[in-house]
Design an enzyme around this catalytic site. Structure first.
Site, PDB file in Angstrom:
ATOM      1  N   TRP A 138      -3.268  13.530  -1.277  1.00  0.00           N
ATOM      2  CA  TRP A 138      -4.160  12.518  -1.019  1.00  0.00           C
ATOM      3  C   TRP A 138      -4.848  12.644   0.479  1.00  0.00           C
ATOM      4  O   TRP A 138      -6.199  12.673   0.561  1.00  0.00           O
ATOM      5  CB  TRP A 138      -3.490  11.238  -0.832  1.00  0.00           C
ATOM      6  CG  TRP A 138      -3.257  10.675  -2.303  1.00  0.00           C
ATOM      7  CD1 TRP A 138      -2.146  10.523  -3.087  1.00  0.00           C
ATOM      8  CD2 TRP A 138      -4.098  10.447  -3.310  1.00  0.00           C
ATOM      9  NE1 TRP A 138      -2.194  10.138  -4.263  1.00  0.00           N
ATOM     10  CE2 TRP A 138      -3.634  10.021  -4.380  1.00  0.00           C
ATOM     11  CE3 TRP A 138      -5.602  10.389  -3.406  1.00  0.00           C
ATOM     12  CZ2 TRP A 138      -4.290   9.654  -5.923  1.00  0.00           C
ATOM     13  CZ3 TRP A 138      -6.363  10.102  -4.342  1.00  0.00           C
ATOM     14  CH2 TRP A 138      -5.716   9.731  -5.550  1.00  0.00           C
TER      15      TRP A 138
ATOM     16  N   ASP B  37      -4.430   5.796   5.733  1.00  0.00           N
ATOM     17  CA  ASP B  37      -4.362   5.579   4.220  1.00  0.00           C
ATOM     18  C   ASP B  37      -3.017   4.965   3.997  1.00  0.00           C
ATOM     19  O   ASP B  37      -2.095   5.918   4.080  1.00  0.00           O
ATOM     20  CB  ASP B  37      -4.920   6.853   3.444  1.00  0.00           C
ATOM     21  CG  ASP B  37      -4.754   6.262   1.758  1.00  0.00           C
ATOM     22  OD1 ASP B  37      -4.209   5.319   1.726  1.00  0.00           O
ATOM     23  OD2 ASP B  37      -4.918   7.210   0.884  1.00  0.00           O
TER      24      ASP B  37
ATOM     25  N   LYS C 147      -0.434  -0.975  -5.942  1.00  0.00           N
ATOM     26  CA  LYS C 147       0.940  -0.373  -5.768  1.00  0.00           C
ATOM     27  C   LYS C 147       1.746  -1.684  -5.288  1.00  0.00           C
ATOM     28  O   LYS C 147       2.677  -2.027  -6.006  1.00  0.00           O
ATOM     29  CB  LYS C 147       0.922   0.682  -4.896  1.00  0.00           C
ATOM     30  CG  LYS C 147      -0.035   1.812  -5.322  1.00  0.00           C
ATOM     31  CD  LYS C 147      -0.311   3.131  -4.381  1.00  0.00           C
ATOM     32  CE  LYS C 147      -1.242   4.174  -4.929  1.00  0.00           C
ATOM     33  NZ  LYS C 147      -0.801   4.736  -6.026  1.00  0.00           N
TER      34      LYS C 147
END
Length: 379
Positions: A104, A187, A211
């Site tokens: 990511w 992030d 999530k």
């Protein structure tokens, strides 16, 4: 009928009580005669929902008053572009420093190149670390002392929990101690609200909600007020942090229903109890216990292994591998028969992955560990 245990990395399991409340309120929210799905985002009823959601988020994460909360769309992946569009011009050089610890953060760095001088100043991808499935294995976090931070960088970016590779910063770096005055942007998609956040070290945090908070469609951005107003001229209006902040996240229609579910989930977190602990502290203690139970099972096994440095193992996303990979299909089939779902690892990595987000109960991890031990005895 009992629900199975859903170990999906996202969209992920939600608290059952949240789903039940949403179902009960589906046709009529608090006597309004409307579903939240049908409400005008500018109406009084919806105003109460979004205001309470922000208030609860601020309380749980102890967000300082000089930080703004934005409820946006586009997912964390869109923020890979939106972030540099808003912050690259904080310094005229448009230098952006990226720390890469998994797939990511790698995507983030690759996207930022379009908007300025984005450089990887530290990377965990190395020939000296395992290669899994043809990809460099991300199994550690480079020591901050080795980061090649640039003095004129507009910001430093990292992913504080790598969902795919299971690498988590247990402590965020203090950039000032490293000689950098750049704001730190993170992030935090896959571990937001699983633990407290030290805002003295973080200038901006963003993440998708699917999530630990709610359904896909909602993206959170929390940022210091001094970072507003620096967007590049090419930045679309709906992605301009200043414009969204000035319009209370309603420059365009926000993801209304996802915000509503997020609000219910935040109230669920506030109500959690674990011994003498409440709220986020209780959730963190439970997450520590869940992760320890699973890692202890893996470490004590002759069949399973986790390849991440124990100092930075994720509490939320636990990848593990069978030393005999010919048994993978049998393991997953047996798990599914026992109501243990979505355990197949990411296609880039292979193996297995168990995501232990807030709504995953300890009983789910206990059931997984029981199956792992049973399967090892059979092998």
């Amino acid at each position: 009928m009992s629900r199975p245990y859903n170990f999906s990395p996202g969209p992920a399991t939600l608290p059952e009580s949240v789903l039940q409340q949403a179902a009960a309120e589906m046709l009529d929210w608090h006597g309004s005669g409307m579903s939240v799905m049908e409400m005008s985002h500018r109406g009084r009823d919806y105003g109460l929902i979004i205001e309470q959601c922000e208030a609860d988020l601020r309380e749980l994460l102890a967000i300082p008053l000089h930080y703004r909360v934005l409820f946006l769309q586009g997912g964390a992946q869109a923020q890979n572009a939106v972030l540099p569009l808003n912050l690259a011009a904080l310094k005229p050089q448009r230098q952006m420093d990226y720390v890469v610890t998994g797939s990511w953060s790698q995507k983030s760095a690759e996207e930022a190149i379009k908007y300025g001088d984005a450089q990887v100043v530290a990377s965990a991808a190395s020939p000296n670390h395992p290669v899994v499935g043809g990809h460099s294995g991300y199994t550690h976090i480079p020591s901050p002392a080795t980061w090649r931070l640039r003095p004129q960088a507009s910001y430093v970016h990292l992913c504080s929990n790598e969902t795919v590779h299971g690498v988590e910063f247990q402590q965020l770096p203090d950039l000032r101690a490293l000689g950098s005055e750049a704001p730190l942007a993170i992030d935090f998609s896959s571990h937001v609200l699983s633990r407290p956040l030290d805002w003295s070290r973080v200038a901006l945090a963003y993440g998708g909600a699917q999530k630990n908070i709610g359904p896909a469609g909602l993206t959170l951005v929390v940022l210091r007020e001094d970072l507003l107003g620096h967007a590049l001229p090419i930045c679309p209006s709906v992605f301009d942090y200043r414009l969204q902040a000035n319009n209370q996240s309603m420059l365009n229609t926000p993801p209304t229903y996802a915000i509503y579910i997020a609000g219910l989930t935040l109230q669920w977190i506030k109500a959690q109890r674990e011994g003498d602990l409440t709220g986020l502290a209780a959730v963190e203690a439970r997450n520590i216990a869940k992760a320890r139970l699973l890692y202890d099972c893996i470490d004590g096994s002759q069949l399973y292994e986790n390849r991440v440095d124990p100092a930075c193992r994720s509490r939320m996303n636990v990848p593990f591998f069978l030393r005999d990979e010919s048994r993978n299909a049998a393991f997953l089939a047996g798990a599914a028969e026992r109501g243990l779902l979505q355990l197949k690892g990411h296609k880039m990595v292979g193996g297995m992955r168990a995501s232990l987000y807030n709504a995953m109960p300890l009983a789910g991890v206990q059931a997984l560990v029981e199956w792992m031990r049973e399967f090892e005895r059979q092998s």
